[in-house]
Design a protein around this motif. Structure first.
Motif, PDB file in Angstrom:
ATOM      1  N   PRO A 102      78.124  28.514 -48.009  1.00  0.00           N
ATOM      2  CA  PRO A 102      78.558  27.489 -47.236  1.00  0.00           C
ATOM      3  C   PRO A 102      78.414  26.239 -48.049  1.00  0.00           C
ATOM      4  O   PRO A 102      77.768  26.002 -49.038  1.00  0.00           O
ATOM      5  CB  PRO A 102      77.829  27.574 -45.972  1.00  0.00           C
ATOM      6  CG  PRO A 102      76.347  28.178 -46.551  1.00  0.00           C
ATOM      7  CD  PRO A 102      76.785  28.883 -47.648  1.00  0.00           C
ATOM      8  N   ASP A 103      79.406  25.324 -47.381  1.00  0.00           N
ATOM      9  CA  ASP A 103      79.212  23.916 -48.064  1.00  0.00           C
ATOM     10  C   ASP A 103      78.558  23.341 -47.087  1.00  0.00           C
ATOM     11  O   ASP A 103      78.044  21.888 -47.526  1.00  0.00           O
ATOM     12  CB  ASP A 103      80.697  23.489 -48.076  1.00  0.00           C
ATOM     13  CG  ASP A 103      81.288  24.045 -49.137  1.00  0.00           C
ATOM     14  OD1 ASP A 103      81.146  24.015 -50.446  1.00  0.00           O
ATOM     15  OD2 ASP A 103      82.248  25.017 -48.743  1.00  0.00           O
ATOM     16  N   ILE A 104      78.276  23.587 -45.670  1.00  0.00           N
ATOM     17  CA  ILE A 104      77.446  22.553 -45.118  1.00  0.00           C
ATOM     18  C   ILE A 104      76.910  23.535 -43.806  1.00  0.00           C
ATOM     19  O   ILE A 104      77.520  24.328 -43.408  1.00  0.00           O
ATOM     20  CB  ILE A 104      78.250  21.387 -44.584  1.00  0.00           C
ATOM     21  CG1 ILE A 104      77.437  20.257 -43.894  1.00  0.00           C
ATOM     22  CG2 ILE A 104      79.172  21.883 -43.307  1.00  0.00           C
ATOM     23  CD1 ILE A 104      78.147  19.179 -43.979  1.00  0.00           C
ATOM     24  N   LEU A 105      75.729  23.212 -43.432  1.00  0.00           N
ATOM     25  CA  LEU A 105      75.036  23.769 -42.154  1.00  0.00           C
ATOM     26  C   LEU A 105      74.949  22.731 -41.140  1.00  0.00           C
ATOM     27  O   LEU A 105      74.180  21.796 -41.370  1.00  0.00           O
ATOM     28  CB  LEU A 105      73.840  24.486 -42.496  1.00  0.00           C
ATOM     29  CG  LEU A 105      73.733  25.684 -43.533  1.00  0.00           C
ATOM     30  CD1 LEU A 105      72.314  25.973 -43.650  1.00  0.00           C
ATOM     31  CD2 LEU A 105      74.409  26.897 -42.876  1.00  0.00           C
ATOM     32  N   VAL A 106      75.232  23.056 -39.886  1.00  0.00           N
ATOM     33  CA  VAL A 106      75.162  22.201 -38.793  1.00  0.00           C
ATOM     34  C   VAL A 106      74.338  23.060 -37.690  1.00  0.00           C
ATOM     35  O   VAL A 106      74.307  24.262 -37.520  1.00  0.00           O
ATOM     36  CB  VAL A 106      76.455  22.120 -37.880  1.00  0.00           C
ATOM     37  CG1 VAL A 106      76.227  21.095 -36.620  1.00  0.00           C
ATOM     38  CG2 VAL A 106      77.670  21.519 -38.672  1.00  0.00           C
ATOM     39  N   VAL A 107      73.024  22.473 -37.501  1.00  0.00           N
ATOM     40  CA  VAL A 107      72.022  23.069 -36.938  1.00  0.00           C
ATOM     41  C   VAL A 107      71.326  22.401 -35.509  1.00  0.00           C
ATOM     42  O   VAL A 107      71.286  21.042 -35.558  1.00  0.00           O
ATOM     43  CB  VAL A 107      70.770  23.236 -37.740  1.00  0.00           C
ATOM     44  CG1 VAL A 107      69.751  24.058 -37.008  1.00  0.00           C
ATOM     45  CG2 VAL A 107      71.106  23.863 -39.020  1.00  0.00           C
ATOM     46  N   ARG A 108      71.710  22.980 -34.537  1.00  0.00           N
ATOM     47  CA  ARG A 108      70.979  22.747 -33.079  1.00  0.00           C
ATOM     48  C   ARG A 108      69.625  23.725 -32.922  1.00  0.00           C
ATOM     49  O   ARG A 108      69.905  24.961 -33.050  1.00  0.00           O
ATOM     50  CB  ARG A 108      71.882  22.611 -32.075  1.00  0.00           C
ATOM     51  CG  ARG A 108      70.987  22.280 -30.699  1.00  0.00           C
ATOM     52  CD  ARG A 108      72.024  22.226 -29.498  1.00  0.00           C
ATOM     53  NE  ARG A 108      72.649  20.910 -29.702  1.00  0.00           N
ATOM     54  CZ  ARG A 108      73.112  20.275 -28.600  1.00  0.00           C
ATOM     55  NH1 ARG A 108      73.359  20.868 -27.244  1.00  0.00           N
ATOM     56  NH2 ARG A 108      73.644  19.099 -28.645  1.00  0.00           N
ATOM     57  N   HIS A 109      68.706  23.038 -32.472  1.00  0.00           N
ATOM     58  CA  HIS A 109      67.435  24.073 -32.397  1.00  0.00           C
ATOM     59  C   HIS A 109      66.469  23.378 -31.273  1.00  0.00           C
ATOM     60  O   HIS A 109      66.230  22.126 -31.140  1.00  0.00           O
ATOM     61  CB  HIS A 109      66.483  24.167 -33.496  1.00  0.00           C
ATOM     62  CG  HIS A 109      65.734  25.434 -33.597  1.00  0.00           C
ATOM     63  ND1 HIS A 109      64.553  25.561 -32.997  1.00  0.00           N
ATOM     64  CD2 HIS A 109      65.978  26.560 -34.460  1.00  0.00           C
ATOM     65  CE1 HIS A 109      63.985  26.719 -33.177  1.00  0.00           C
ATOM     66  NE2 HIS A 109      64.873  27.732 -33.864  1.00  0.00           N
ATOM     67  N   ASP A 131      67.590  18.528 -32.245  1.00  0.00           N
ATOM     68  CA  ASP A 131      66.413  19.080 -32.407  1.00  0.00           C
ATOM     69  C   ASP A 131      65.533  18.680 -31.426  1.00  0.00           C
ATOM     70  O   ASP A 131      64.590  17.684 -31.384  1.00  0.00           O
ATOM     71  CB  ASP A 131      65.923  18.837 -33.745  1.00  0.00           C
ATOM     72  CG  ASP A 131      65.563  17.657 -34.242  1.00  0.00           C
ATOM     73  OD1 ASP A 131      66.029  16.823 -33.765  1.00  0.00           O
ATOM     74  OD2 ASP A 131      64.713  17.435 -35.153  1.00  0.00           O
ATOM     75  N   GLY A 132      65.058  19.406 -30.307  1.00  0.00           N
ATOM     76  CA  GLY A 132      64.293  19.523 -29.400  1.00  0.00           C
ATOM     77  C   GLY A 132      64.200  17.902 -28.662  1.00  0.00           C
ATOM     78  O   GLY A 132      65.424  17.595 -28.314  1.00  0.00           O
ATOM     79  N   SER A 133      63.383  17.145 -28.599  1.00  0.00           N
ATOM     80  CA  SER A 133      63.381  15.832 -28.186  1.00  0.00           C
ATOM     81  C   SER A 133      63.392  14.828 -29.105  1.00  0.00           C
ATOM     82  O   SER A 133      63.261  13.552 -28.864  1.00  0.00           O
ATOM     83  CB  SER A 133      62.075  15.514 -27.261  1.00  0.00           C
ATOM     84  OG  SER A 133      61.818  16.690 -26.383  1.00  0.00           O
ATOM     85  N   HIS A 134      63.686  15.215 -30.461  1.00  0.00           N
ATOM     86  CA  HIS A 134      63.466  14.458 -31.713  1.00  0.00           C
ATOM     87  C   HIS A 134      64.616  13.336 -31.884  1.00  0.00           C
ATOM     88  O   HIS A 134      64.548  12.498 -31.659  1.00  0.00           O
ATOM     89  CB  HIS A 134      63.027  15.154 -32.758  1.00  0.00           C
ATOM     90  CG  HIS A 134      62.999  14.539 -33.989  1.00  0.00           C
ATOM     91  ND1 HIS A 134      63.886  15.048 -35.243  1.00  0.00           N
ATOM     92  CD2 HIS A 134      62.398  13.438 -34.420  1.00  0.00           C
ATOM     93  CE1 HIS A 134      63.479  14.080 -36.107  1.00  0.00           C
ATOM     94  NE2 HIS A 134      62.518  13.252 -35.746  1.00  0.00           N
ATOM     95  N   GLU A 135      65.868  14.114 -32.113  1.00  0.00           N
ATOM     96  CA  GLU A 135      66.972  13.384 -32.632  1.00  0.00           C
ATOM     97  C   GLU A 135      68.287  13.981 -32.603  1.00  0.00           C
ATOM     98  O   GLU A 135      68.325  15.381 -32.289  1.00  0.00           O
ATOM     99  CB  GLU A 135      66.892  13.036 -34.177  1.00  0.00           C
ATOM    100  CG  GLU A 135      65.805  11.805 -34.347  1.00  0.00           C
ATOM    101  CD  GLU A 135      66.631  10.611 -35.018  1.00  0.00           C
ATOM    102  OE1 GLU A 135      67.561  10.508 -35.216  1.00  0.00           O
ATOM    103  OE2 GLU A 135      65.514  10.056 -35.528  1.00  0.00           O
TER     104      GLU A 135
END
Ligand code: CP
Length: 311
Positions: A102-109, A131-135
């Motif tokens: 892939p050229d890019i990964l978009v991640v929510r966790h 990501d969580g309560s972080h950003e």
């Protein structure tokens, strides 16, 4: 000009020039979404993977639409349909996806730091989609675009961020990005929802909604995160609403041209009243529209800027 980082993990890593470039690029992309054929060939041949381990309506859909409007191939994977349910680790999941180029990964966790951890194990650029309560950096960027579209300038504005500051990744990303752009920030809420360390971030802290919003340009209302209130921080939602729900009455001392934003999803009647949400001051749906343009800009600047024509 390229961005100063190959990943978008935190607004802390974005310079003023980065943010201006992202907002200017997003402005130039807005028009594509109003065309009859809402597509340009800019990222033809590029592959974007959206990897979402937490629920999402706005962010996941707008990253997908953004990629498709730029002609990239977009693949969506949800945590519940991935092999993590069979015990595969997050790092192995990302390394296996990367093996498909892939050229890019978009991640929510749900875990703070998960996208940053993955960035150490894969070469593809990673965008943190929360990501969580972080950003939640792309949310902060679309919030800035929405405010700038109305006000023209960001420098010198005053913004109150109201509600569940403790659990809010949107608040953390916005505080950093707003301060970078010269905006003064006040956080507002009951003491249990504002951790003491916020006073070291250079923001004002207030527990009085009416007083805090009387001379601000923008109020950002945050969702009470019902799923993260199990520690008993609030005695009752009704009591919270009595003091901190943004209503017409609470706005009686506020500026006539005040702007109201909310990242969504909204708990109607808990943190914002229905009439305020539907009022002429509310930009909540403009934020959603601008989310597509911001995510197009991020893909373009991370992937396509070197060899593509924005039109
Ligand atoms: N603003 C936001 O992150 O909304 P979703 O959870 O629907 O993506």
């Amino acid at each position: 000009m390229l961005l100063s980082n190959q990943n978008i993990l935190s607004t802390k890593e974005l310079t003023k020039q980065d943010i201006e470039q992202i907002l200017d690029t997003a402005d130039s992309f807005k028009e594509i979404s109003t065309r009859v054929i809402k597509k340009v060939p800019t990222l033809r041949g590029k592959t974007i993977i959206n990897l979402f381990f937490e629920p999402s309506t706005r962010t996941r859909t707008s990253f997908e639409i953004a990629g498709k409007r730029l002609s990239a191939d977009v693949i969506n994977i949800s945590g519940s349909s991935s092999s993590t349910t069979k015990g595969e680790s997050l790092i192995d999941t990302a390394r296996n996806l990367e093996a498909m180029n892939p050229d890019i990964l978009v991640v929510r966790h749900k875990y703070s730091g998960a996208p940053a951890l993955l960035s150490k194990f894969v070469d593809s650029p990673i965008i943190n989609a929360g990501d969580g309560s972080h950003e939640h950096p792309s949310q902060a960027l679309l919030d800035l675009l929405t405010i700038r579209s109305q006000k023209g300038e960001l420098e010198g504005l005053k913004v109150a961020i109201v509600g569940d500051i403790r659990h809010s990744r949107v608040a953390r990303s916005n505080i950093q990005a707003m301060q970078t752009m010269g905006i003064k920030v006040c956080v507002v809420g009951p003491p249990p929802l504002i951790p003491v360390e916020f006073k070291y971030l250079g923001v004002e802290v207030s527990h009085n909604l009416r007083e805090a919003i009387k001379d601000v340009d923008v109020v950002m209302v945050l969702r009470i995160q019902l799923e993260r209130q199990k520690q008993g921080l609030l005695s009752s939602l009704r009591e919270y609403s009595n003091y901190f729900c943004l209503t017409q009455e609470s706005l009686d001392k506020a500026r006539n041209d005040i702007l109201i934003i909310h990242p969504g999803p909204v708990n109607r009647g808990i943190e914002i009243s229905l009439d305020v949400m539907e009022s002429k001051h509310s930009l909540i749906l403009n934020q959603v529209t601008n989310g597509v343009a911001i995510r197009m800009a991020l893909f373009y600047l991370l992937l396509g800027e070197k060899n593509a024509n924005p039109n």
